[in-house]
Design an enzyme around this catalytic site. Structure first.
Site, PDB file in Angstrom:
ATOM      1  N   THR A 141     -45.000  34.026 -11.802  1.00 34.10           N
ATOM      2  CA  THR A 141     -46.270  34.360 -12.400  1.00 34.10           C
ATOM      3  C   THR A 141     -45.916  35.050 -13.743  1.00 34.10           C
ATOM      4  O   THR A 141     -47.063  35.697 -14.306  1.00 34.10           O
ATOM      5  CB  THR A 141     -46.967  35.318 -11.509  1.00 34.10           C
ATOM      6  OG1 THR A 141     -45.981  36.246 -10.690  1.00 34.10           O
ATOM      7  CG2 THR A 141     -47.652  34.701 -10.419  1.00 34.10           C
ATOM      8  N   LYS A 161     -43.192  37.500 -14.279  1.00 32.59           N
ATOM      9  CA  LYS A 161     -42.754  38.804 -14.261  1.00 32.59           C
ATOM     10  C   LYS A 161     -41.268  39.049 -15.137  1.00 32.59           C
ATOM     11  O   LYS A 161     -41.304  39.972 -16.096  1.00 32.59           O
ATOM     12  CB  LYS A 161     -42.522  39.209 -12.964  1.00 32.59           C
ATOM     13  CG  LYS A 161     -43.753  39.225 -12.061  1.00 32.59           C
ATOM     14  CD  LYS A 161     -43.135  39.714 -10.572  1.00 32.59           C
ATOM     15  CE  LYS A 161     -42.448  38.604  -9.683  1.00 32.59           C
ATOM     16  NZ  LYS A 161     -42.810  37.352  -9.393  1.00 32.59           N
ATOM     17  N   THR A 162     -40.511  38.178 -15.031  1.00 33.07           N
ATOM     18  CA  THR A 162     -39.343  38.203 -15.851  1.00 33.07           C
ATOM     19  C   THR A 162     -39.697  37.952 -17.165  1.00 33.07           C
ATOM     20  O   THR A 162     -39.179  38.686 -18.109  1.00 33.07           O
ATOM     21  CB  THR A 162     -38.398  37.119 -15.554  1.00 33.07           C
ATOM     22  OG1 THR A 162     -38.106  36.965 -14.152  1.00 33.07           O
ATOM     23  CG2 THR A 162     -37.038  37.108 -16.080  1.00 33.07           C
ATOM     24  N   GLU A 198     -66.212  35.256   0.321  1.00 34.91           N
ATOM     25  CA  GLU A 198     -66.274  36.447  -0.524  1.00 34.91           C
ATOM     26  C   GLU A 198     -67.567  36.930  -1.036  1.00 34.91           C
ATOM     27  O   GLU A 198     -67.617  38.205  -1.177  1.00 34.91           O
ATOM     28  CB  GLU A 198     -65.018  36.131  -1.625  1.00 34.91           C
ATOM     29  CG  GLU A 198     -63.732  35.947  -1.223  1.00 34.91           C
ATOM     30  CD  GLU A 198     -63.061  36.712  -0.232  1.00 34.91           C
ATOM     31  OE1 GLU A 198     -63.477  38.160  -0.262  1.00 34.91           O
ATOM     32  OE2 GLU A 198     -62.127  36.333   0.446  1.00 34.91           O
ATOM     33  N   HIS A 203     -69.137  38.974   1.650  1.00 36.66           N
ATOM     34  CA  HIS A 203     -68.540  40.540   1.628  1.00 36.66           C
ATOM     35  C   HIS A 203     -69.019  41.254   0.434  1.00 36.66           C
ATOM     36  O   HIS A 203     -69.713  42.181   0.774  1.00 36.66           O
ATOM     37  CB  HIS A 203     -67.153  40.305   1.397  1.00 36.66           C
ATOM     38  CG  HIS A 203     -66.272  40.196   2.513  1.00 36.66           C
ATOM     39  ND1 HIS A 203     -66.301  40.895   3.642  1.00 36.66           N
ATOM     40  CD2 HIS A 203     -65.224  39.372   2.639  1.00 36.66           C
ATOM     41  CE1 HIS A 203     -65.412  40.242   4.531  1.00 36.66           C
ATOM     42  NE2 HIS A 203     -64.634  39.469   3.999  1.00 36.66           N
ATOM     43  N   ASP A 245     -60.088  40.979   8.297  1.00 39.01           N
ATOM     44  CA  ASP A 245     -61.609  41.403   8.479  1.00 39.01           C
ATOM     45  C   ASP A 245     -61.876  41.659   9.984  1.00 39.01           C
ATOM     46  O   ASP A 245     -62.726  42.823  10.186  1.00 39.01           O
ATOM     47  CB  ASP A 245     -62.550  40.175   8.080  1.00 39.01           C
ATOM     48  CG  ASP A 245     -62.216  40.007   6.683  1.00 39.01           C
ATOM     49  OD1 ASP A 245     -61.764  40.601   5.976  1.00 39.01           O
ATOM     50  OD2 ASP A 245     -63.198  38.939   6.233  1.00 39.01           O
TER      51      ASP A 245
HETATM   52  P1  ADP Z   1     -41.515  35.336 -12.280  1.00 33.47           P
HETATM   53  O1  ADP Z   1     -40.311  36.198 -12.752  1.00 33.47           O
HETATM   54  O2  ADP Z   1     -42.641  36.046 -11.987  1.00 33.47           O
HETATM   55  O3  ADP Z   1     -41.067  34.478 -11.168  1.00 33.47           O
HETATM   56  P2  ADP Z   1     -40.993  33.939 -14.720  1.00 33.47           P
HETATM   57  O4  ADP Z   1     -41.110  34.852 -15.581  1.00 33.47           O
HETATM   58  O5  ADP Z   1     -39.558  33.461 -14.307  1.00 33.47           O
HETATM   59  O6  ADP Z   1     -41.883  34.132 -13.301  1.00 33.47           O
HETATM   60  O7  ADP Z   1     -41.882  32.486 -15.237  1.00 33.47           O
HETATM   61  C1  ADP Z   1     -41.135  31.377 -15.240  1.00 33.47           C
HETATM   62  C2  ADP Z   1     -41.819  30.484 -16.436  1.00 33.47           C
HETATM   63  O8  ADP Z   1     -43.188  30.263 -16.174  1.00 33.47           O
HETATM   64  C3  ADP Z   1     -41.701  31.375 -17.800  1.00 33.47           C
HETATM   65  O9  ADP Z   1     -40.607  31.386 -18.529  1.00 33.47           O
HETATM   66  C4  ADP Z   1     -42.928  30.724 -18.441  1.00 33.47           C
HETATM   67  O10 ADP Z   1     -42.340  29.572 -19.329  1.00 33.47           O
HETATM   68  C5  ADP Z   1     -43.799  30.274 -17.237  1.00 33.47           C
HETATM   69  N1  ADP Z   1     -44.750  31.330 -17.178  1.00 33.47           N
HETATM   70  C6  ADP Z   1     -45.145  31.937 -15.878  1.00 33.47           C
HETATM   71  N2  ADP Z   1     -46.173  32.926 -16.040  1.00 33.47           N
HETATM   72  C7  ADP Z   1     -46.443  32.779 -17.386  1.00 33.47           C
HETATM   73  C8  ADP Z   1     -47.584  33.717 -18.040  1.00 33.47           C
HETATM   74  N3  ADP Z   1     -47.997  34.589 -17.418  1.00 33.47           N
HETATM   75  N4  ADP Z   1     -47.726  33.237 -19.288  1.00 33.47           N
HETATM   76  C9  ADP Z   1     -46.940  32.289 -19.947  1.00 33.47           C
HETATM   77  N5  ADP Z   1     -45.879  31.643 -19.468  1.00 33.47           N
HETATM   78  C10 ADP Z   1     -45.845  31.957 -18.007  1.00 33.47           C
HETATM   79 ZN    ZN Z   2     -62.919  38.604   4.445  1.00 39.02          ZN
HETATM   80 MG    MG Z   3     -38.237  36.131 -12.144  1.00 39.50          MG
END
Ligand code: ADP
Ligand code: ZN
Ligand code: MG
Length: 552
Positions: free
Chosen positions: A189, A191-192, A403, A406, A480
């Site tokens: 998602t 984070k890195t 949803e 709810h 729920d």
């Molecule tokens: P996590 O650390 O949450 O597992 P990463 O940061 O390693 O995810 O994401 C892997 C790749 O996916 C990133 O290098 C990017 O290319 C793509 N990516 C993931 N999330 C995003 C985002 N929110 N916006 C743009 N690119 C994203």
């Molecule tokens: Zn529910």
């Molecule tokens: Mg990561």
């Protein structure tokens, strides 16, 4: 036990090293010739053998008259020595392999104990060196421009940029600058990416390590790497320290994994050791917030948490746009359609999707990435190994009505509650959902209010049943039911609000009654329910204002 395992690892390493050294020493430079036993005697008879060393090893060691070394199998027969002596060959006897290993073992044991002692005093020189191996400490080139996340997530990250750039400013006002920030959410998602972008955005150096790096090697290395990392950040006058996959070291303590515990303790010590104005922010990321040791999440540590969830429709579009920047998309191509078809895809999966499409376009040699490339890529990505979960239209519809149920009942029956968000995208806290908050200062609830709370909890299921029939209801409502049952039980038991005095019977009656009330209310407001669900299907997420506008 686990402590021993690490040392055993070192021990085995040295034993192997010893053996290797022994084997090399055995050859004494050039590798010896292997003679068959008859060959050996033939040579002995022709005077080509100068001397023989015998032992209880596998081979006899011979020196030939030209100075070359040779081996022959040890026959373990008694008369060999006599025969050789009679042929005027020098013979020595030696309990080979007995002496050198002892010497080596002694040496190794010595090193072993020295390391063990220095470990208790802190990291030894060797470990220091290991720790210094690498940390990416440049200012990253990416910024928030390269990341597409939910607005609130981005806002929290922007605050951190201010803290990084003007630490003195905040401390002058006595404001407590966050020391530790935990990014959590499903894999892929971003984070890195966000952590890196934070440093890039603030033009601060980035000191990154992954939890997995810490746990593989010897005891003490993880802790020493942590200290090294902080030392570097202090030397640089601040920056972002990022510990990726912190679950690897920060798991709830099981019965003592020594290495992990030491690393964790070093981290906690370092974190309490730097001042608010140091310009250091420690970021960590995890997919599993629930597995983390509580000590990590306490005040003054990772006390600020930022959820990085699966993207909803709008966010998916932004992510696709970010990654489409450097790709030659056909002008008529609509990323919105792609965003719409990719419910439950993570950012990483969206990136893969576009990349796969680009590869297909390149293979074709086409000028642009066309719709067909995207379609083919979609198929490839969704049958692949780490394929995204596909949410069928029917699943989406059921979730939307659930949803919406709810939200509608909450709005109608608990007007003082604030519904902050309704979504059909599951969050890391569990299922898809709605989040609401009730003023916490309320201690006493009337029977009517308690019933309303049960109704709101059951409204998801009630809506599903009403729209799709009792056969289609899903298993997604376990939480729920648990909540509803708890309130009903409290009513029947503690509050004496039951009718029969039989705790279980009363609880059941209350639940049945609440379900009826919820369904009745939904039926009465069917139009609103359809509208809410319809909006959810289109937009996936509705914010507070949207809901207010819909249910005036
Ligand atoms: P996590 O650390 O949450 O597992 P990463 O940061 O390693 O995810 O994401 C892997 C790749 O996916 C990133 O290098 C990017 O290319 C793509 N990516 C993931 N999330 C995003 C985002 N929110 N916006 C743009 N690119 C994203
Ligand atoms: Zn529910
Ligand atoms: Mg990561």
């Amino acid at each position: 036990m686990s402590k021993w395992k690490n040392w055993k690892g070192i021990f085995v390493f040295f034993m192997v090293a010893t053996l290797v050294v022994l084997c090399l020493a055995d050859g004494a430079g050039s590798s010896p010739r292997m003679l068959s036993y008859p060959e050996f005697w033939q040579m002995a008879e022709t005077g080509e053998i100068q001397s023989v060393r015998m032992g209880d090893g596998e081979n006899w060691h011979a020196v030939l008259s030209d100075g070359q070394m040779a081996l022959t199998p040890n026959p373990r027969a008694l008369d060999g020595k006599e025969r050789l002596l009679a042929m005027n060959v020098q013979v020595t006897e030696q309990q080979e392999s007995a002496v050198p290993p002892l010497v080596f073992m002694g040496l190794m044991l010595g090193i072993f104990f020295i390391m063990m002692r220095s470990r208790s005093k802190g990291a030894s020189m060797g470990l220091q060196k290991y720790a210094a191996v690498q940390a990416d400490e440049r200012v990253p080139e990416i910024t928030f421009n390269d990341v597409a996340v939910a607005g609130e997530t981005l806002q929290s990250m922007r605050d951190l940029v201010d803290f990084l750039q003007k630490p003195d400013h905040f401390s002058r006002y006595g404001a407590r600058v966050p020391k530790g920030v935990m990014l959590y959410g499903p894999p892929g998602t971003g984070k890195t990416l966000l952590a890196k972008a934070l440093a890039g955005e603030a033009k601060a150096p980035f000191f990154a390590m992954s939890g997995a790096d810490f746990v593989q090697v010897y005891v003490g290395v993880g802790a020493s790497r942590i200290r090294e990392l902080f030392k570097k950040a202090r030397k640089a006058g601040g920056g972002v320290i990022f510990i990726d996959e912190i679950d690897a070291i920060g798991k709830k303590r099981d019965n003592g994994n020594d290495e992990r515990e030491q690393t964790l303790n070093a981290l906690l010590t370092e974190m309490s050791g730097f001042s608010d104005s140091s310009g250091i922010i420690v970021l960590a990321a995890t997919n599993r917030l629930d597995t983390l040791d509580a000590a990590l999440l306490r005040e003054g540590r990772f006390d600020r948490r930022i959820e990085v969830g699966l993207p909803d429709l709008e966010e998916r579009l932004k992510i696709l746009q970010v990654h489409a920047r450097k790709k030659p998309l056909a002008p008529h191509l609509s990323l919105e359609d792609t965003a719409r078809q990719t419910t439950l895809f993570s950012g990483a999966q969206l990136e893969t999707l576009l990349n796969e499409a680009a590869i297909r376009a390149a293979r074709r040699g086409g000028e642009h990435i066309e719709e067909q490339d995207l379609k083919n890529a979609f198929c490839a990505v969704t049958v692949g190994e780490e394929r995204p979960r596909i949410m069928t239209e029917q699943e989406k519809r059921i979730t939307a009505y659930h949803e919406a149920g709810h939200a509608l009942i909450t709005r109608l029956m608990i007007p003082e509650a604030k519904i902050t968000r309704v979504t059909i995208i599951p969050s890391s806290r569990g299922a898809a959902g709605y989040s609401m908050s009730i003023q916490p200062d309320k201690m006493l609830h009337t029977r009517k209010e308690l019933m309303a709370m049960i109704c709101a909890a059951l409204a998801g299921r009630a809506a599903e049943e009403m729209i799709f029939g009792p056969d289609q209801v899903t298993s997604g409502a376990a939480g729920d039911w648990k909540k509803a049952r708890e309130i009903a039980l409290a009513m029947a038991d503690e509050f004496g609000m039951g009718e029969t005095g039989d705790k279980e019977k009363d609880q059941r009656q209350i639940l049945v009654k609440a379900m009826e009330m919820a369904k009745e209310c939904l039926l009465h407001h069917r139009e609103l329910l359809d509208q809410l669900a319809g909006q959810l299907l289109i937009r996936e997420t509705l914010e507070e204002e949207d809901i207010q506008a819909l249910i005036a």
